[in-house]
Design a protein around this motif. Structure first.
Motif, PDB file in Angstrom:
ATOM      1  N   GLY A 270       0.822  -1.200   0.000  1.00 57.58           N
ATOM      2  CA  GLY A 270       0.000   0.000   0.000  1.00 57.58           C
ATOM      3  C   GLY A 270       0.856   1.250   0.000  1.00 57.58           C
ATOM      4  N   ASP A 271       0.248   2.380  -0.339  1.00 59.34           N
ATOM      5  CA  ASP A 271       0.988   3.636  -0.395  1.00 59.34           C
ATOM      6  C   ASP A 271       0.440   4.669   0.575  1.00 59.34           C
ATOM      7  OD1 ASP A 271      -1.413   4.155  -1.618  1.00 59.34           O
ATOM      8  OD2 ASP A 271      -0.550   5.103  -3.404  1.00 59.34           O
ATOM      9  N   GLN A 272      -0.282   4.205   1.595  1.00 62.97           N
ATOM     10  CA  GLN A 272      -0.943   5.149   2.499  1.00 62.97           C
ATOM     11  C   GLN A 272      -0.014   5.741   3.543  1.00 62.97           C
ATOM     12  OE1 GLN A 272      -1.280   1.835   2.265  1.00 62.97           O
ATOM     13  NE2 GLN A 272      -2.584   1.004   3.875  1.00 62.97           N
ATOM     14  N   ARG A 273       1.181   5.176   3.711  1.00 63.17           N
ATOM     15  CA  ARG A 273       2.139   5.750   4.659  1.00 63.17           C
ATOM     16  C   ARG A 273       3.449   6.016   3.931  1.00 63.17           C
ATOM     17  NH1 ARG A 273       0.203   1.701   8.554  1.00 63.17           N
ATOM     18  NH2 ARG A 273       2.236   0.690   8.613  1.00 63.17           N
ATOM     19  N   LYS A 274       4.034   7.160   4.170  1.00 64.31           N
ATOM     20  CA  LYS A 274       5.208   7.599   3.416  1.00 64.31           C
ATOM     21  C   LYS A 274       6.472   7.616   4.260  1.00 64.31           C
ATOM     22  CE  LYS A 274       2.537   8.584  -0.139  1.00 64.31           C
ATOM     23  NZ  LYS A 274       2.539   7.794  -1.373  1.00 64.31           N
ATOM     24  N   GLY A 275       6.534   6.757   5.267  1.00 69.39           N
ATOM     25  CA  GLY A 275       7.716   6.715   6.119  1.00 69.39           C
ATOM     26  C   GLY A 275       8.801   5.832   5.538  1.00 69.39           C
ATOM     27  N   GLY A 276       9.751   5.484   6.388  1.00 68.36           N
ATOM     28  CA  GLY A 276      10.839   4.615   5.972  1.00 68.36           C
ATOM     29  C   GLY A 276      10.478   3.154   6.168  1.00 68.36           C
ATOM     30  N   THR A 277      11.503   2.325   6.385  1.00 62.55           N
ATOM     31  CA  THR A 277      11.270   0.893   6.548  1.00 62.55           C
ATOM     32  C   THR A 277      11.659   0.422   7.948  1.00 62.55           C
ATOM     33  OG1 THR A 277      13.441   0.486   5.559  1.00 62.55           O
ATOM     34  CG2 THR A 277      11.519   0.359   4.106  1.00 62.55           C
TER      35      THR A 277
END
Length: 507
Positions: A270-277
């Protein structure tokens, strides 16, 4: 609706209590092991934390594709980051190289640790519904088997850890056969308690069909053909025969038709969160693959496809005398506009005539660039793969004539002639059928992370003669050392720190 198991997965910050009383302090921000694992919601969060490992750098967010796709004869790297490119060329110098080796090793065992925590603690939790408990345990067993499967494909003789680890552990290395046996056991156990189907928000978790598919994979890697047939029977003609090929081949590689009738098991991105890993609450649940594999000017272009794949698609026309449509959706290459009238991106790329890139999973159907946050699910196993595996198994069991129909099902979707019409020279010859099947798997599955295990299963990495043949289409295999490079080196820091661990032979 998408995405079934992209849940707010918080890392289980379970800490180990110190044996020193004066250091045995309770942190207000962390939960200790003895405080956790009390409720059904603890158990559910625990199993969800295993799924979160799919989104880590070392695994299916990024670097594992360099091992499974680029190391094979389908791909390569000309990255300006020389050490990164060298790890697709069998030039392994620093065995601790993070992006090439160590992070995948670390994240694999982190995933296994989370599985082991669930398996050790959930049985002691009281559930209102025992079947719900069994399903959680079954998911953990499936996921442990999955991670051990790929670890064994990559490194082979590795530590087998079946209990929650502690910092002082020095796990014992075992032979690949013992790992395979445990994978088989976990998958058979998981199959017994997984549902045939998930519904609603749980769609995307492994079901009985996924367990049987991975059983078939592990049996095939060991040449246990009869057992593999039994596993595949479930998906093709047995109680789990719910699968069918999508009419549109490309529907397997976009976010528009995910978890469809062809999907056996896919990673939910999904692309709903734009944080790191990392482990923070804003950590991304996305794939980085296309950012690293996209053509120059679109992504980083650290991974490319070998051009022999383009030529392989063009060796045979379809029933109408046209090119195999799978070529259009599998690869980017300079003649894409001329061959298919495909004007994607207006082609403002820096083309060279002999260059190609993997297209599957790209988002060119609605945008003209890639980033670190692709929401396109990754199909680890789909029915097209299952059908070709069934044909391979039947051929190995001496039923070559019966195997044709399963190859033809895959070819028919691409409007290709039947195998007997297109290649009458094969007849019922086992070896000729297998050689053709190797090509059929390339045409259907190129760039889907199966080629490395295929080469190993077929024994194509076992002799100098067969490796020399591969090197004719992939020059990186000129560096390949038979008896050594069929598996990667274990990170040297682990070998140095664990007396029960030996480096793989040849390294």
């Amino acid at each position: 609706m998408k995405k079934s198991i992209i849940i707010a997965v918080a890392f289980l910050g379970l800490i180990f209590a110190s044996c020193e009383k004066e250091l045995d302090l309770n942190s207000p921000n962390d939960i200790t092991v003895d405080q956790y694992w009390k409720t059904e919601s603890d158990a559910q969060a625990g199993v969800n934390s295993i799924y979160a490992m799919f989104y880590k750098d070392g695994l299916w967010a990024r670097w594992i594709y360099f091992r499974l796709d680029l190391t094979s004869d389908e791909g390569y790297s000309v990255s300006p980051w020389t050490e990164l490119a060298d790890w697709t060329r069998f030039n392994y110098i620093n065995y601790n190289f993070w992006e090439g080796n160590a992070v995948t090793w670390r994240d694999t065992y982190k995933a296994i640790f989370r599985c082991n925590q669930v398996l050790a603690n959930v049985p002691n939790i009281t559930f209102q519904n025992e079947d719900a408990k069994k399903r959680i345990i079954a998911q953990a067993k499936f996921l442990r088997a999955l991670h051990y499967y790929y670890a064994t494909v990559i490194w082979e003789d590795i530590p087998l850890v079946l209990d929650p680890s502690t910092p002082a552990d020095l796990p014992k290395q075992v032979k690949v056969t013992e790992i395979w046996a445990q994978v088989e056991k976990d998958l058979n156990d998981a199959y017994a308690d997984l549902p045939r189907d998930w519904v609603g928000a749980d769609i995307g978790r492994p079901d009985k069909g996924a367990a049987k598919a991975f059983l078939a994979k592990v049996y095939m890697q060991q040449h246990k053909w009869a057992e593999a047939k039994t596993a595949l029977d479930y998906l093709i003609s047995g109680a789990g025969a719910k699968y069918s090929l999508q009419a549109n081949y490309r529907d397997n590689f976009t976010d528009l038709r995910e978890n469809n009738s062809e999907s056996v098991f896919e990673i939910q991105f999904g692309d709903q969160r734009k944080g790191g890993t990392g482990e923070d609450q804003n950590a991304a649940v996305s794939s980085n693959r296309c950012q690293f594999f996209a053509p120059r000017g679109i992504g980083w272009s650290d991974g490319q496809a070998r051009f022999w794949l383009v030529n392989a698609f063009k060796e045979e026309k379809n029933k109408d005398g046209n090119l195999d449509i799978r070529l259009r959706w599998t690869l980017y290459y300079p003649q894409l506009l001329a061959d298919f009238g495909d004007k994607t991106y207006n082609r403002n790329w820096e083309w060279n005539n002999n260059e190609a890139w993997f297209r599957k999973g790209s988002r060119d159907y609605y945008r003209d660039n890639e980033d670190y946050y692709s929401q396109v699910n990754y199909r680890l196993v789909r029915y097209g793969d299952i059908l070709l595996r069934y044909a391979e198994v039947l051929n190995e069991l001496g039923n070559t004539a019966q195997a044709y129909q399963y190859v033809d099902m895959v070819r028919a979707r691409a409007n290709m002639n039947t195998l007997a019409v297109a290649h009458p020279e094969i007849g019922n010859n086992h070896d000729l059928f297998l050689e053709r099947l190797k090509m059929e798997r390339v045409l259907e599955l190129a760039g889907e992370s199966v080629r490395w295990e295929d080469l190993k299963r077929w024994g194509d990495l076992n002799t100098q003669a067969s490796v020399d043949k591969i090197a004719l289409r992939d020059s990186d295999f000129k560096n390949f050392k038979v008896g050594k490079n069929h598996r990667m080196p274990i990170p040297q820091t682990d070998v140095d720190n664990n007396p029960n661990l030996e480096q793989n032979s040849g390294y």
